[in-house]
Write a protein that holds these residues in place. Structure first.
Motif, PDB file in Angstrom:
ATOM      1  N   ASP A 302     -23.003   4.216  11.343  1.00  0.00           N
ATOM      2  CA  ASP A 302     -24.073   4.754  10.516  1.00  0.00           C
ATOM      3  C   ASP A 302     -23.463   5.443   9.304  1.00  0.00           C
ATOM      4  O   ASP A 302     -22.373   6.033   9.386  1.00  0.00           O
ATOM      5  N   LEU A 303     -24.167   5.388   8.188  1.00  0.00           N
ATOM      6  CA  LEU A 303     -23.683   6.052   6.974  1.00  0.00           C
ATOM      7  C   LEU A 303     -23.878   7.561   7.119  1.00  0.00           C
ATOM      8  O   LEU A 303     -24.999   8.045   7.212  1.00  0.00           O
ATOM      9  N   ARG A 304     -22.771   8.314   7.142  1.00  0.00           N
ATOM     10  CA  ARG A 304     -22.850   9.762   7.345  1.00  0.00           C
ATOM     11  C   ARG A 304     -21.499  10.394   7.053  1.00  0.00           C
ATOM     12  O   ARG A 304     -20.487   9.698   6.935  1.00  0.00           O
ATOM     13  N   THR A 305     -21.514  11.729   6.965  1.00  0.00           N
ATOM     14  CA  THR A 305     -20.282  12.502   6.860  1.00  0.00           C
ATOM     15  C   THR A 305     -20.276  13.549   7.953  1.00  0.00           C
ATOM     16  O   THR A 305     -21.230  14.321   8.090  1.00  0.00           O
ATOM     17  N   GLU A 306     -19.212  13.564   8.760  1.00  0.00           N
ATOM     18  CA  GLU A 306     -19.075  14.520   9.857  1.00  0.00           C
ATOM     19  C   GLU A 306     -17.680  15.113   9.839  1.00  0.00           C
ATOM     20  O   GLU A 306     -16.687  14.373   9.798  1.00  0.00           O
ATOM     21  N   ASN A 307     -17.614  16.448   9.867  1.00  0.00           N
ATOM     22  CA  ASN A 307     -16.330  17.152   9.889  1.00  0.00           C
ATOM     23  C   ASN A 307     -15.417  16.687   8.759  1.00  0.00           C
ATOM     24  O   ASN A 307     -14.200  16.523   8.919  1.00  0.00           O
ATOM     25  N   GLY A 308     -16.026  16.460   7.619  1.00  0.00           N
ATOM     26  CA  GLY A 308     -15.278  16.065   6.449  1.00  0.00           C
ATOM     27  C   GLY A 308     -14.864  14.604   6.414  1.00  0.00           C
ATOM     28  O   GLY A 308     -14.184  14.173   5.480  1.00  0.00           O
ATOM     29  N   ILE A 309     -15.255  13.832   7.428  1.00  0.00           N
ATOM     30  CA  ILE A 309     -14.918  12.410   7.489  1.00  0.00           C
ATOM     31  C   ILE A 309     -16.130  11.576   7.080  1.00  0.00           C
ATOM     32  O   ILE A 309     -17.227  11.767   7.623  1.00  0.00           O
ATOM     33  N   ARG A 310     -15.935  10.681   6.145  1.00  0.00           N
ATOM     34  CA  ARG A 310     -17.008   9.811   5.685  1.00  0.00           C
ATOM     35  C   ARG A 310     -17.014   8.529   6.511  1.00  0.00           C
ATOM     36  O   ARG A 310     -15.996   7.834   6.597  1.00  0.00           O
ATOM     37  N   TYR A 311     -18.147   8.240   7.117  1.00  0.00           N
ATOM     38  CA  TYR A 311     -18.286   7.051   7.947  1.00  0.00           C
ATOM     39  C   TYR A 311     -19.168   6.029   7.239  1.00  0.00           C
ATOM     40  O   TYR A 311     -20.094   6.377   6.506  1.00  0.00           O
ATOM     41  N   GLY A 312     -18.900   4.770   7.513  1.00  0.00           N
ATOM     42  CA  GLY A 312     -19.736   3.708   6.982  1.00  0.00           C
ATOM     43  C   GLY A 312     -18.942   2.683   6.190  1.00  0.00           C
ATOM     44  O   GLY A 312     -17.916   2.994   5.572  1.00  0.00           O
ATOM     45  N   ASP A 313     -19.433   1.452   6.218  1.00  0.00           N
ATOM     46  CA  ASP A 313     -18.762   0.319   5.583  1.00  0.00           C
ATOM     47  C   ASP A 313     -19.296   0.140   4.169  1.00  0.00           C
ATOM     48  O   ASP A 313     -20.073  -0.772   3.890  1.00  0.00           O
ATOM     49  N   VAL A 314     -18.841   1.033   3.275  1.00  0.00           N
ATOM     50  CA  VAL A 314     -19.351   1.039   1.907  1.00  0.00           C
ATOM     51  C   VAL A 314     -18.354   0.380   0.961  1.00  0.00           C
ATOM     52  O   VAL A 314     -17.193   0.132   1.303  1.00  0.00           O
ATOM     53  N   ILE A 315     -18.808   0.127  -0.250  1.00  0.00           N
ATOM     54  CA  ILE A 315     -18.027  -0.631  -1.226  1.00  0.00           C
ATOM     55  C   ILE A 315     -16.726   0.066  -1.585  1.00  0.00           C
ATOM     56  O   ILE A 315     -15.717  -0.578  -1.905  1.00  0.00           O
ATOM     57  N   ASP A 316     -16.698   1.390  -1.501  1.00  0.00           N
ATOM     58  CA  ASP A 316     -15.487   2.131  -1.866  1.00  0.00           C
ATOM     59  C   ASP A 316     -14.308   1.807  -0.957  1.00  0.00           C
ATOM     60  O   ASP A 316     -13.154   2.067  -1.322  1.00  0.00           O
ATOM     61  N   GLY A 317     -14.578   1.251   0.212  1.00  0.00           N
ATOM     62  CA  GLY A 317     -13.510   0.937   1.149  1.00  0.00           C
ATOM     63  C   GLY A 317     -12.889  -0.433   0.964  1.00  0.00           C
ATOM     64  O   GLY A 317     -12.011  -0.821   1.743  1.00  0.00           O
ATOM     65  N   VAL A 318     -13.311  -1.159  -0.072  1.00  0.00           N
ATOM     66  CA  VAL A 318     -12.808  -2.522  -0.283  1.00  0.00           C
ATOM     67  C   VAL A 318     -11.834  -2.551  -1.455  1.00  0.00           C
ATOM     68  O   VAL A 318     -12.128  -2.036  -2.538  1.00  0.00           O
ATOM     69  N   ASN A 319     -10.688  -3.157  -1.232  1.00  0.00           N
ATOM     70  CA  ASN A 319      -9.712  -3.389  -2.288  1.00  0.00           C
ATOM     71  C   ASN A 319      -9.870  -4.845  -2.729  1.00  0.00           C
ATOM     72  O   ASN A 319      -9.514  -5.772  -1.992  1.00  0.00           O
TER      73      ASN A 319
END
Length: 440
Positions: A302-319
């Protein structure tokens, strides 16, 4: 006797034609559909898997128009119900584009990527599931390979596949594999691309110079008699999928700068699966090509932020440059496979209690004879992962390697085109046969 030199200029042109910018555009478009969950909206023009697959279909049509209608674009589907992850009757729809070969159109190499996406709850079909890396990256790679390869002609057929239902149980692959078998396809290789864009691993490693190729060992459809023969003659590490993986490794080593392929002797990641498996289940050679370092915070989340960690398969994670590099690996592999003759069939070996080893095989047939230069015998120590020794032997159907003892090596045979393109190496016996129980 010398082998014809390989036309490396073609492979270099294909490699340079792959565009990271176009791959980025495609990934952004796919992410823009909100969710591509298999059970999601199908009527909307802007959201859900229905809109996504229609866009993929239209993109294949645009690519085909640019090459003079060289692609046969179609939907392929079946209704699934009563399954744990598809309880209600649902149409699972693939999008397929076929570039017919000029000499041997019944021989196929397939590149696949997945259309669908998901979040933490595999049954949640309404929440945003951008699926940027898993698996818009793989599907974008398929589209880009189609753009690049459709500019060229090949002896064998090339297939570009957008498969659905992967997260719900590999249903798109099951549908396509079953149809391929029903239609009598001779498949030289399936290249399943599932997550080819992440370079930042959950283990803290950042690396854009390696990739993994997963490949099964003994073939799934092996009979009891064949298993008994394999026990005595070998073949545990020389299934068609393993030799397809070695082929991918060689392409990377010789033609993709700054990319090392890690060959993993396993069907898939530990306890997990991908869309090459349904093809393996029916006896077809297939491998999974993917990034080396996965980031589980970005997969099935799920798209969320917990304990400073960003979760989710978003475009920023693609090189995107890395995705382009792995797309190039696929495109060059498919080009070489499709330019080459069909793999030799009925390869046998003999040489017990002899200083010599003799291999025999069936010629590739009339469809490939026009492009065939001859055959190449390979051998390696049984502890070596890749083929280390070879000899081009010309247009014959048997050859004796003098003073090379059969007990000490593994052996195989490849077909070579007049342009120097080689088929995968075929290990002797049913353990290594690329087209078992099928017409050649």
């Amino acid at each position: 006797m010398s082998q014809p030199g390989t036309d490396t200029s073609l492979l270099e042109q294909i490699r340079q034609d792959v565009s990271a910018d176009r791959i980025e555009d495609d990934i952004r478009t796919l992410v823009g559909f909100g969710t591509r969950h298999t059970l999601s909206e199908t009527d909307s023009e802007t959201r859900g898997i229905g809109a996504a697959r229609r866009w993929v279909y239209e993109e294949f049509q645009r690519i085909s128009a640019a090459c003079g209608d060289c692609l046969e674009v179609s939907y392929q589907s079946d209704f699934i119900e009563g399954e744990k992850r598809i309880p209600e009757r649902t149409e699972v729809v693939n999008v397929i584009a076929i570039q017919r070969g000029e000499k041997d159109p019944g021989r196929y190499v397939i590149m696949s990527g997945d259309i669908d996406s998901r979040v933490s709850d595999v049954m949640d079909h309404t929440s945003d599931a951008p699926g940027a890396n898993d698996n818009a990256s793989g599907l974008a790679g398929v589209l880009e390979a189609a753009r690049v390869l459709s500019k060229h002609k090949f002896a064998g057929s090339v297939v570009y596949a957008g498969l659905s239902g992967e997260e719900q149980g590999l249903f798109g692959g099951k549908i396509m594999a079953a149809q391929a078998k029903a239609d009598g396809w001779r498949i030289t290789g399936v290249l399943n691309n599932d997550m080819i864009g992440n370079i930042e691993g959950i283990n803290g490693v950042i690396n854009n110079t390696t990739a993994r190729v997963f490949m099964e060992g003994t073939r799934m459809d092996e009979t009891e008699t064949e298993a008994r023969a394999r026990r005595f003659y070998g073949g545990e590490v020389d299934s068609p999928s393993r030799n397809l993986g070695r082929y991918v490794h060689r392409i990377a080593e010789e033609h993709i700068p700054n990319l090392d392929v890690m060959m993993i002797y396993r069907l898939d990641r530990f306890g997990r699966g991908g869309h090459h498996r349904p093809f393996n289940d029916l006896g077809y050679p297939g491998v999974r090509i993917m990034e080396t370092n996965e980031n589980y915070n970005r997969q099935h989340q799920d798209l969320r932020t917990e304990n400073g960690i960003r979760y989710g398969d978003v475009i920023d994670g693609v090189n995107f440059q890395y995705a382009a590099k792995l797309t190039g690996l696929n495109a060059l592999t498919m080009a070489a496979l499709s330019k080459a003759p069909a793999p030799p069939a009925d390869v046998t070996i003999e040489g017990a209690v002899s200083p010599d080893t003799t291999l025999k095989w069936k010629a590739v047939g009339d469809r490939n004879d026009e492009i065939l230069a001859g055959y190449k015998i390979y051998w390696r120590l049984t502890s070596e992962p890749t083929w280390t020794n070879s000899r081009f032997v010309g247009k014959v159907d048997e050859y004796t390697l003098e003073n090379i003892v059969i007990d000490n090596y593994f052996f195989g045979v490849a077909a070579v085109s007049k342009e120097g393109f080689e088929s995968p190496v075929v290990f002797p016996g049913p353990a290594g046969d690329f087209y078992p129980h099928r017409n050649q």
